[in-house]
Scaffold this motif. Structure first.
Motif: not given
Length: 502
Positions: A288-291, A340-342, A394-397
């Motif tokens: 959630i923070g990454r989002t 996705v990554e930042p 990204k696969e992990e996410y």
């Protein structure tokens, strides 16, 4: 790790031993205490998740204030009351129609892949799957789609047309699309693990397609059918700027939308108390923070790209253009914000700004008039966001956010193949087709029945005066109401100077 033995009186009695006066009673007491503690933990988890979802719903609803301020600042002063009233009624009418029909069409499971068929009027709610808070959150999304459309047809649309299209959009058109891509039964939903489109489903996490494209395409048809505002293009077809009356309101609305987007994107997880690996610091709270971070970076990048891009094109530093660019970045990142990554969000925002600028240039070429650039912003940038997700997920996410299907395809540029891209191209096509087939005929019928566009006289005078009883702002000083004093309007081309009156 081996499973713990069941907490039962028989098992504990063996461990307590024969010396206990009543081993079975002691064991039963201990198990009851553990059961009570476990239930309290479950209650706390439900409360935490519901509180998080309700707070997110409030944030998304606050975007209605942002829409209202953005719309008000983007139109001319003579139409301010009209556009503000339409924003209020998007929420009010949308609330009733989403309650009666929309939520059932969207999430009424079990159902077929096309449309839901349970929970009309919230019958049998709450359920094991969701509580009332989930309805409130989804209603806030539905009225956001209607608010997008109202911006496209601002300053020239009859009030009754607003009521009709807003009710139809929130009660039927939008819910069907959200069922396709968000319901567990939807034919293209990423959560429908039993029947995934191309083995992946569509990853439209918070609605670049479901919300933004639906609102943008609906607005596109409305604006096309009723035509541009009077004076928007001269006789030679050249664009004439009809600037909104308040950049201050535009900036205020933009910041309110920015604030609300933290409920729109991170809130779409609907739960925060979910561990990916129990006992680890990393869990759904981290996602959630990454989002929230990817959302922020996409918007900031799009704002700066628009700032310098428009400076090169027009020679001006225009705050309104920057605000629209910022919102375009948010609309684009909405689909892939959680997967996705930042650094990828920065790519998303940069391209979103380019897409918005290009769409606006194309709109002027074809003499298309959208006072808030809503179709270009939400439709164009929303479509780019869908493609972006298929390229950079990204696969992990993806496996964390959409569990239950190991080996699910992910972003093309991340090594996941082209299946996700294929699913997302289909999403773009079916949204355009569905909204065009429903909202296009509705606007066409309203136009034929003379219910869509206001008269030339009303448009020139402004709808606030002709339809809403007066202007939004008081243009006269209080002194003008005193006997013997009357303020006169001085025309801009007048060469005379008003004389002082005693």
């Amino acid at each position: 790790m081996a499973a713990l033995p069941e907490c039962s009186a028989a098992n504990l009695a063996q461990l307590i031993g024969p010396n206990a006066t009543d081993a079975a009673a002691v064991a039963g007491f201990i198990c009851d205490q553990f059961t009570a503690v476990g239930q309290r933990f479950s209650d706390t988890a439900f409360a935490v998740d519901s509180t998080y979802l309700l707070f997110s719903a409030y944030l998304v609803f606050s975007m209605q204030l942002g829409f209202a301020m953005l719309c008000a600042g983007s139109v001319r002063a003579k139409n301010t009351m009209n556009i503000m009233l339409t924003n209020v009624l998007d929420a009010a009418a949308g609330g009733l129609f989403y309650y009666l029909f929309g939520f059932a069409f969207a999430f009424g499971a079990p159902s077929n892949g096309f449309i839901g068929r349970h929970f009309f009027g919230l019958k049998d709610v709450p359920t094991v799957a969701f509580d009332y808070s989930y309805f409130l959150y989804q209603w806030a999304f539905a009225i956001a789609a209607a608010g997008i459309t109202s911006g496209s047809i601002a300053e020239r649309t009859q009030f009754v047309a607003y009521l009709i299209y807003s009710s139809f959009l929130t009660g039927f058109v939008y819910p069907v699309v959200s069922h396709w891509f968000w319901s567990g039964d939807g034919w293209a939903s990423a959560t429908n693990t039993g029947n995934l489109l191309f083995g992946t489903g569509v990853i439209d996490f918070a609605g670049s397609g479901v919300v933004h494209m639906v609102g943008g395409v609906a607005g596109l048809w409305g604006a096309l059918i009723e035509g541009p505002r009077i004076g928007r293009f001269d006789h030679a077809g050249r664009a004439v700027s009809l600037r909104g009356h308040s950049a201050s309101l535009v900036v205020l609305g933009t910041f309110m939308l920015w604030f609300g987007w933290y409920g729109f994107n991170p809130g779409s997880f609907t739960k925060i108390l979910s561990a990916y690996d129990s006992g680890n610091y990393y869990g759904q709270w981290s996602a959630i923070g990454r989002t929230a971070v990817t959302t922020t970076l996409a918007g900031c990048t799009a704002a700066l790209t628009t700032l310098f891009g428009k400076r090169i094109i027009s020679g001006h530093w225009n705050v309104t253009d920057v605000c629209n660019g910022l919102l375009g970045g948010f609309a684009a990142i909405t689909a892939g914000c959680s997967v996705v990554e930042p650094w990828a969000a920065i790519v998303c925002g940069f391209v979103a700004a380019v897409v918005l600028i290009a769409c606006n240039m194309l709109a002027e070429k074809v003499r298309y008039d959208d006072p808030l650039e809503a179709a270009q912003l939400h439709g164009g940038c929303g479509a780019w966001g869908i493609i972006f997700t298929a390229l950079f997920a990204k696969e992990e996410y993806v496996n964390q956010v959409y569990p239950g299907k190991p080996g699910r395809p992910y972003g093309l540029f991340m090594g996941g193949g082209g299946k996700l891209l294929g699913a997302h191209v289909i999403q773009i096509l079916v949204i355009i087709g569905w909204v065009s087939a429903t909202m296009g005929p509705l606007f066409f019928i309203l136009n034929k029945m003379k219910l869509l566009r206001i008269s030339t006289e009303d448009e020139l005078a402004g709808m606030d005066l002709t339809r809403h009883g007066g202007f939004a702002y008081a243009y006269e000083d209080d002194e003008s109401h005193k006997p013997g004093i009357q303020l006169r309007k001085i025309e801009p081309n007048s060469s005379s100077t008003p004389s002082a009156e005693s």
